[in-house]
Write a protein that holds these residues in place. Sequence first.
Motif, short mmCIF file in Angstrom:
data_model
loop_
_atom_site.label_atom_id
_atom_site.label_comp_id
_atom_site.label_asym_id
_atom_site.label_seq_id
_atom_site.Cartn_x
_atom_site.Cartn_y
_atom_site.Cartn_z
N GLN A 268 79.33 -29.72 -18.23
CA GLN A 268 78.31 -30.48 -17.52
C GLN A 268 78.60 -30.57 -16.03
O GLN A 268 77.67 -30.64 -15.21
N GLN A 269 79.86 -30.55 -15.66
CA GLN A 269 80.24 -30.69 -14.25
C GLN A 269 80.17 -29.37 -13.49
O GLN A 269 80.33 -29.35 -12.26
N HIS A 270 79.98 -28.26 -14.20
CA HIS A 270 79.84 -26.96 -13.54
C HIS A 270 78.37 -26.53 -13.61
O HIS A 270 77.89 -26.14 -14.67
N PRO A 271 77.64 -26.63 -12.51
CA PRO A 271 76.19 -26.39 -12.51
C PRO A 271 75.79 -25.03 -13.10
O PRO A 271 74.81 -24.95 -13.83
N ALA A 272 76.55 -23.99 -12.81
CA ALA A 272 76.18 -22.65 -13.29
C ALA A 272 76.30 -22.57 -14.81
O ALA A 272 75.41 -22.04 -15.49
N LEU A 273 77.38 -23.12 -15.35
CA LEU A 273 77.58 -23.10 -16.81
C LEU A 273 76.53 -23.95 -17.51
O LEU A 273 75.96 -23.55 -18.53
N LEU B 21 73.56 -22.84 -20.17
CA LEU B 21 73.35 -23.46 -21.48
C LEU B 21 71.92 -23.97 -21.61
O LEU B 21 71.28 -23.80 -22.67
N GLN B 22 71.40 -24.57 -20.55
CA GLN B 22 70.03 -25.07 -20.58
C GLN B 22 69.02 -23.94 -20.76
O GLN B 22 68.06 -24.07 -21.54
N LEU B 23 69.23 -22.84 -20.05
CA LEU B 23 68.31 -21.70 -20.18
C LEU B 23 68.38 -21.11 -21.58
O LEU B 23 67.35 -20.75 -22.17
N LEU B 24 69.59 -21.00 -22.12
CA LEU B 24 69.76 -20.46 -23.47
C LEU B 24 69.14 -21.39 -24.50
O LEU B 24 68.42 -20.95 -25.41
N GLY B 25 69.42 -22.68 -24.36
CA GLY B 25 68.87 -23.65 -25.31
C GLY B 25 67.36 -23.75 -25.24
O GLY B 25 66.68 -23.78 -26.26
N ILE C 108 59.33 -28.83 -25.76
CA ILE C 108 60.70 -29.18 -25.37
C ILE C 108 61.37 -27.99 -24.69
O ILE C 108 62.03 -28.13 -23.66
N GLY C 109 61.21 -26.80 -25.29
CA GLY C 109 61.80 -25.60 -24.72
C GLY C 109 61.27 -25.30 -23.33
O GLY C 109 62.04 -25.01 -22.41
N LEU C 110 59.95 -25.37 -23.17
CA LEU C 110 59.35 -25.10 -21.87
C LEU C 110 59.77 -26.14 -20.83
O LEU C 110 59.98 -25.81 -19.66
N THR C 111 59.88 -27.41 -21.26
CA THR C 111 60.30 -28.47 -20.34
C THR C 111 61.72 -28.22 -19.84
O THR C 111 62.01 -28.36 -18.64
N ILE C 112 62.61 -27.84 -20.77
CA ILE C 112 64.00 -27.55 -20.38
C ILE C 112 64.05 -26.36 -19.43
O ILE C 112 64.74 -26.39 -18.41
N LEU C 113 63.30 -25.31 -19.75
CA LEU C 113 63.29 -24.11 -18.90
C LEU C 113 62.71 -24.42 -17.52
O LEU C 113 63.27 -23.99 -16.50
N TRP C 114 61.62 -25.15 -17.50
CA TRP C 114 60.97 -25.47 -16.23
C TRP C 114 61.88 -26.34 -15.36
O TRP C 114 62.04 -26.08 -14.15
N THR C 115 62.48 -27.36 -15.98
CA THR C 115 63.37 -28.25 -15.24
C THR C 115 64.58 -27.50 -14.69
O THR C 115 64.98 -27.68 -13.53
N THR C 116 65.15 -26.62 -15.52
CA THR C 116 66.33 -25.87 -15.11
C THR C 116 66.01 -24.89 -13.98
O THR C 116 66.71 -24.81 -12.97
N LEU C 117 64.92 -24.13 -14.17
CA LEU C 117 64.54 -23.15 -13.15
C LEU C 117 64.14 -23.82 -11.85
O LEU C 117 64.42 -23.31 -10.76
N SER C 118 63.50 -24.98 -11.94
CA SER C 118 63.12 -25.71 -10.73
C SER C 118 64.35 -26.19 -9.97
O SER C 118 64.39 -26.14 -8.74
N SER C 119 65.35 -26.65 -10.71
CA SER C 119 66.57 -27.13 -10.06
C SER C 119 67.36 -25.96 -9.43
O SER C 119 67.99 -26.12 -8.39
N LEU C 120 67.28 -24.78 -10.07
CA LEU C 120 68.00 -23.63 -9.53
C LEU C 120 67.41 -23.15 -8.21
O LEU C 120 68.11 -22.63 -7.36
N THR C 121 66.12 -23.34 -8.02
CA THR C 121 65.47 -22.90 -6.80
C THR C 121 65.94 -23.71 -5.59
O THR C 121 65.78 -23.26 -4.45
N TRP C 122 66.50 -24.89 -5.89
CA TRP C 122 66.97 -25.72 -4.78
C TRP C 122 68.45 -25.54 -4.48
O TRP C 122 68.97 -26.13 -3.55
N LEU C 123 69.14 -24.72 -5.31
CA LEU C 123 70.59 -24.51 -5.09
C LEU C 123 70.83 -23.56 -3.92
O LEU C 123 70.06 -22.66 -3.69
#
Length: 217
Positions: A67-72, A76-80, A202-217
């Motif tokens: 959880q403390q390593h953003p990339a890992l 996991l979020q993308l896979l899940g 649920i799957g789309l929400t996780i993917l959307w949230t994860t991808l949105s957060s990655l765009t800000w990294l």
Amino acid sequence: MNEITILATLAAVHWVALMSPGPDFALVVQNASRYGRQTGLFIALGLSCGILLHSIFSLTGVSFLVQQHPALFAALQLLGGSYLLYLGIGALRGAFQSEESSGTKNKSQYLLSNKRQAFSRGFMTNILNPKALVFFVSLMSSLVPATMSLAGKGAALLILWSLSLLWFSLLAWLLSSARLQKKLYQASKYIDGACGILFSLIGLTILWTTLSSLTWL
């Protein structure tokens, strides 16, 4: 708090969480109602083993490190999220299948030849759910102190696993009783549709949230 109080609190919190609707709950409902008791029980076993592994990872600090390593954690979020979306699409496809293509003989063959598949489906659904990882990290860090004895931590793992197996097995057992099974099987396409929508959202929400957060990294 003494260890008995800690374990009792842990059991109560986990029991309430188990009864909350989510991917695990929907998976048992969908498959036990369509394929029967045996499939439902093997899915319950897979889910409980996934919960046990999450609990072990949380106690040993592995989940916290992930959880403390953003990339890992993002991986996991993308896979899940992708796996839940895969389950959702599969359930929606099942909802549109013709009832004539699923006779009693094929149903029996499914039950006999896919115990491992049912277990794997339950295990993967739970272990790849990033929300489960966050939940167990929070649960263990807040309720199980680092100073707790080894026996106490072992009891905590046993409680989490046994309650999970009990709840999901009971759910599968009740949903596959002879009287209820007939009614549920007639409504299986609607159950598949509802579960498919839930998994997909649920799957789309996780993917959307994860991808949105990655765009800000």
